[in-house]
Write an enzyme that holds these catalytic residues in place. Structure first.
Site, PDB file in Angstrom:
ATOM      1  N   ASP A  34       0.810  -1.226   0.000  1.00 17.47           N
ATOM      2  CA  ASP A  34       0.000   0.000   0.000  1.00 17.47           C
ATOM      3  C   ASP A  34       0.840   1.270   0.000  1.00 17.47           C
ATOM      4  O   ASP A  34       0.612   2.182   0.810  1.00 17.47           O
ATOM      5  CB  ASP A  34      -0.942   0.007   1.212  1.00 17.47           C
ATOM      6  CG  ASP A  34      -1.625  -1.324   1.440  1.00 17.47           C
ATOM      7  OD1 ASP A  34      -1.985  -1.972   0.437  1.00 17.47           O
ATOM      8  OD2 ASP A  34      -1.792  -1.722   2.601  1.00 17.47           O
ATOM      9  N   GLU A 192     -10.831  -1.506  -4.190  1.00 20.07           N
ATOM     10  CA  GLU A 192     -10.194  -0.902  -3.028  1.00 20.07           C
ATOM     11  C   GLU A 192      -8.981  -0.085  -3.484  1.00 20.07           C
ATOM     12  O   GLU A 192      -8.598  -0.090  -4.649  1.00 20.07           O
ATOM     13  CB  GLU A 192      -9.780  -1.974  -2.020  1.00 20.07           C
ATOM     14  CG  GLU A 192      -8.755  -2.967  -2.538  1.00 20.07           C
ATOM     15  CD  GLU A 192      -8.441  -4.082  -1.539  1.00 20.07           C
ATOM     16  OE1 GLU A 192      -9.245  -4.282  -0.608  1.00 20.07           O
ATOM     17  OE2 GLU A 192      -7.410  -4.756  -1.710  1.00 20.07           O
TER      18      GLU A 192
END
Length: 317
Positions: A34, A192
């Site tokens: 991420d 997402e």
């Protein structure tokens, strides 16, 4: 002869400057999930999911991030998916946190810092009262700032959008997009990790599609042409997948965008794994590469390059 020696010295000096901008992937070998990078004040600032706290690494080159100065700016329960954003002279960190024993408790949160991003932060707010992860900021010149995150809609992990009325508060929530395409449903239907970039008067919103524990985890793309209410799903066009597994890098996703030091290039920072089955853990590593543009003005993300390949760094380093 003296002129030739001077010229030779100048060429060597220039070669040194050029090679200094080179780098190779990965930028972070473990806990590189991420990733989010910003360039400001002569430094790159990198944040990734470390699972136990929020850390910032800074360096003056991408290659330098491998051994860059590191600072822990916040400790929370199961902290992950951090991003740095700047409003009115102040830096904020948007991140997800919850109980590691029950992922149903995850919520997007925001911390407030100061004028220097490399400092400690104080807690500001929880942004939603229901499950939500991967919050990011999208800026529309004529519509203001919006918060976009992964939410649940009709039992599908989707993308939601709401006006950001202040750095720690959002307005009415709308569902922006649901995972309806086959390539968004590998393992489970998932959207997402939204991330925005801006080019040619359009706003591009990438997101990660499919379940992260599959090699089919990849990037999809939503495009807003500049007309219509950006909080309405009808104002966006979906395409994808636009970035998929390649060169033994599997499940490339949950990316971010940053500009080169001279502001002339847009770069994509993302994670991938060497696990051919896909992975959603700390074994994912951080990679970066330049975004190119097709003749029709659409982004060309290319493919994840082979690890260890020498790459020319962002312009202006």
């Amino acid at each position: 002869m003296k002129f030739l020696q001077t010229l030779s010295t100048a060429v060597l000096a220039l070669s040194s400057l050029v090679s200094a901008a080179n780098f190779s992937n990965p930028l972070k070998k473990t806990d590189g999930s991420d990733p989010h990078i910003v360039w400001t004040g002569g430094y790159y600032y990198l944040m990734t999911t470390t699972w136990t706290n929020l850390q910032i690494i800074r360096a003056k080159t991408l290659e330098g991030l491998k051994t860059g100065e590191k600072k822990t700016v916040w400790t929370d329960t199961n902290t992950n998916r951090p991003e740095l954003h700047y409003f009115d002279g102040v830096w904020y960190i948007y991140y997800t946190a919850g109980s590691s024993a029950n992922l149903d408790l995850q919520r997007p949160h925001v911390l407030k810092g100061g004028a220097d991003p490399f400092q400690s932060y104080s807690y500001l707010a929880t942004l939603t009262s229901t499950w939500g992860i991967d919050g990011s900021i999208v800026r529309f010149s004529s519509w203001g700032n919006y918060f976009v995150w992964s939410c649940m809609s009709d039992s599908l992990q989707s993308l939601c959008i709401a006006p950001l009325t202040s750095p720690g508060k959002i307005g009415a929530t709308k569902v922006l997009s649901q995972p309806t395409q086959s390539w968004e449903k590998n393992g489970a239907p998932v959207m997402e990790g939204p991330a925005a970039m801006y080019y040619g008067g359009k706003t591009y919103l990438t997101y990660s599609a499919s379940y992260c524990w599959t090699a089919q985890y990849s990037l999809g793309l939503l495009t807003w042409s500049g007309s219509g209410d950006p909080s309405l799903s009808a104002s966006w066009a979906k395409s994808g997948p636009v970035f998929t597994s390649a060169n033994s890098n599997y499940g490339p996703g949950h990316n971010g965008f940053f500009t080169s030091p001279d502001g002339k290039e847009i770069w994509n920072v993302y994670h991938a794994t060497a696990n051919s089955a896909g992975a959603c853990d700390g074994n994912r590593y951080t990679m970066a590469q330049k975004v190119n543009w097709n003749s029709n003005g659409t982004p060309n993300f290319g493919t994840p390059g082979k690890l260890g390949t020498t790459i020319t760094g962002p312009s202006g380093e």
